[in-house]
Design a protein around this motif. Structure first.
Motif, PDB file in Angstrom:
ATOM      1  N   GLU A  94       4.083  -7.349  11.374  1.00  0.00           N
ATOM      2  CA  GLU A  94       4.611  -6.890  10.092  1.00  0.00           C
ATOM      3  C   GLU A  94       5.824  -6.025  10.345  1.00  0.00           C
ATOM      4  O   GLU A  94       5.853  -5.245  11.280  1.00  0.00           O
ATOM      5  CB  GLU A  94       3.582  -6.014   9.365  1.00  0.00           C
ATOM      6  N   VAL A  95       6.803  -6.149   9.515  1.00  0.00           N
ATOM      7  CA  VAL A  95       7.957  -5.269   9.580  1.00  0.00           C
ATOM      8  C   VAL A  95       7.520  -3.938   8.978  1.00  0.00           C
ATOM      9  O   VAL A  95       6.817  -3.912   7.970  1.00  0.00           O
ATOM     10  CB  VAL A  95       9.141  -5.867   8.798  1.00  0.00           C
ATOM     11  N   CYS A 129       4.514  13.795   5.611  1.00  0.00           N
ATOM     12  CA  CYS A 129       4.174  12.642   4.779  1.00  0.00           C
ATOM     13  C   CYS A 129       3.335  13.166   3.618  1.00  0.00           C
ATOM     14  O   CYS A 129       2.281  13.762   3.822  1.00  0.00           O
ATOM     15  CB  CYS A 129       3.396  11.601   5.566  1.00  0.00           C
ATOM     16  N   LEU A 130       3.805  12.935   2.415  1.00  0.00           N
ATOM     17  CA  LEU A 130       3.106  13.409   1.225  1.00  0.00           C
ATOM     18  C   LEU A 130       1.965  12.486   0.811  1.00  0.00           C
ATOM     19  O   LEU A 130       1.225  12.797  -0.101  1.00  0.00           O
ATOM     20  CB  LEU A 130       4.098  13.556   0.067  1.00  0.00           C
ATOM     21  N   LYS A 131       1.814  11.373   1.501  1.00  0.00           N
ATOM     22  CA  LYS A 131       0.800  10.386   1.138  1.00  0.00           C
ATOM     23  C   LYS A 131      -0.432  10.477   2.034  1.00  0.00           C
ATOM     24  O   LYS A 131      -1.560  10.416   1.548  1.00  0.00           O
ATOM     25  CB  LYS A 131       1.408   8.980   1.225  1.00  0.00           C
ATOM     26  N   ILE A 132      -0.227  10.617   3.351  1.00  0.00           N
ATOM     27  CA  ILE A 132      -1.354  10.613   4.282  1.00  0.00           C
ATOM     28  C   ILE A 132      -2.309  11.762   3.985  1.00  0.00           C
ATOM     29  O   ILE A 132      -1.912  12.913   3.902  1.00  0.00           O
ATOM     30  CB  ILE A 132      -0.866  10.698   5.746  1.00  0.00           C
ATOM     31  N   TYR A 133      -3.543  11.448   3.813  1.00  0.00           N
ATOM     32  CA  TYR A 133      -4.645  12.387   3.576  1.00  0.00           C
ATOM     33  C   TYR A 133      -4.565  13.122   2.247  1.00  0.00           C
ATOM     34  O   TYR A 133      -5.451  13.866   1.906  1.00  0.00           O
ATOM     35  CB  TYR A 133      -4.778  13.412   4.715  1.00  0.00           C
ATOM     36  N   SER A 134      -3.503  12.937   1.487  1.00  0.00           N
ATOM     37  CA  SER A 134      -3.418  13.653   0.218  1.00  0.00           C
ATOM     38  C   SER A 134      -3.397  12.687  -0.961  1.00  0.00           C
ATOM     39  O   SER A 134      -3.361  13.109  -2.098  1.00  0.00           O
ATOM     40  CB  SER A 134      -2.168  14.535   0.178  1.00  0.00           C
ATOM     41  N   ASN A 135      -3.409  11.401  -0.657  1.00  0.00           N
ATOM     42  CA  ASN A 135      -3.403  10.371  -1.687  1.00  0.00           C
ATOM     43  C   ASN A 135      -2.231  10.549  -2.655  1.00  0.00           C
ATOM     44  O   ASN A 135      -2.341  10.276  -3.832  1.00  0.00           O
ATOM     45  CB  ASN A 135      -4.732  10.351  -2.433  1.00  0.00           C
ATOM     46  N   GLY A 136      -1.129  11.091  -2.148  1.00  0.00           N
ATOM     47  CA  GLY A 136       0.058  11.243  -2.968  1.00  0.00           C
ATOM     48  C   GLY A 136       0.086  12.501  -3.808  1.00  0.00           C
ATOM     49  O   GLY A 136       1.074  12.802  -4.449  1.00  0.00           O
ATOM     50  N   PHE A 195       5.898   5.779  11.585  1.00  0.00           N
ATOM     51  CA  PHE A 195       5.628   4.883  10.467  1.00  0.00           C
ATOM     52  C   PHE A 195       4.128   4.841  10.243  1.00  0.00           C
ATOM     53  O   PHE A 195       3.350   5.275  11.089  1.00  0.00           O
ATOM     54  CB  PHE A 195       6.178   3.473  10.718  1.00  0.00           C
ATOM     55  N   CYS A 196       3.704   4.369   9.080  1.00  0.00           N
ATOM     56  CA  CYS A 196       2.274   4.245   8.780  1.00  0.00           C
ATOM     57  C   CYS A 196       2.052   3.109   7.794  1.00  0.00           C
ATOM     58  O   CYS A 196       2.995   2.517   7.282  1.00  0.00           O
ATOM     59  CB  CYS A 196       1.720   5.562   8.233  1.00  0.00           C
ATOM     60  N   SER A 197       0.809   2.859   7.481  1.00  0.00           N
ATOM     61  CA  SER A 197       0.485   1.753   6.575  1.00  0.00           C
ATOM     62  C   SER A 197       0.827   2.067   5.119  1.00  0.00           C
ATOM     63  O   SER A 197       0.799   1.185   4.276  1.00  0.00           O
ATOM     64  CB  SER A 197      -0.998   1.403   6.687  1.00  0.00           C
TER      65      SER A 197
END
Length: 101
Positions: free
Chosen positions: A49-50, A65-72, A87-89
């Motif tokens: 995957e790119v 990262c405001l998304k990881i572990y905080s669900n945004g 990078f992450c998923s």
């Protein structure tokens, strides 16, 4: 690091026998190119995957990262430090474009 190519793009390479200038082409050269291309068609593929690098991700801000572990959600205690080349998923491009690494 391994590099990958788009097989469809390779198969459209303009020097293929069906695309070359037959008036000026050397038959042995074209046959050699065709042999290599036939070999390339048979190579195994990978499931790749790119990715979106953190520096290009809409969830990346000021080194976290405001998304990881905080669900945004805005929970500063859950923000995970990230480097720009990570990078992450969850990667989503800031501009909404296609993923690319």
């Amino acid at each position: 690091m391994a590099e990958y190519i788009d097989r469809e793009a390779l198969m459209e390479f303009p020097i293929r026998a069906n695309h070359c200038d037959k008036e000026h082409a050397n038959t042995h050269f074209i046959n050699g190119i065709e042999s290599v291309m036939e070999y390339a068609e048979q190579l195994p593929t990978v499931d790749a995957e790119v990715v979106v690098r953190c520096k290009d991700c809409k969830h990346y801000d000021l080194g976290v990262c405001l998304k990881i572990y905080s669900n945004g959600n805005a929970h500063p205690e859950a923000w995970q430090p990230r480097r720009p080349e990570d990078f992450c998923s969850y990667g989503e491009r800031k501009d909404g474009g296609e993923r690319n690494g």
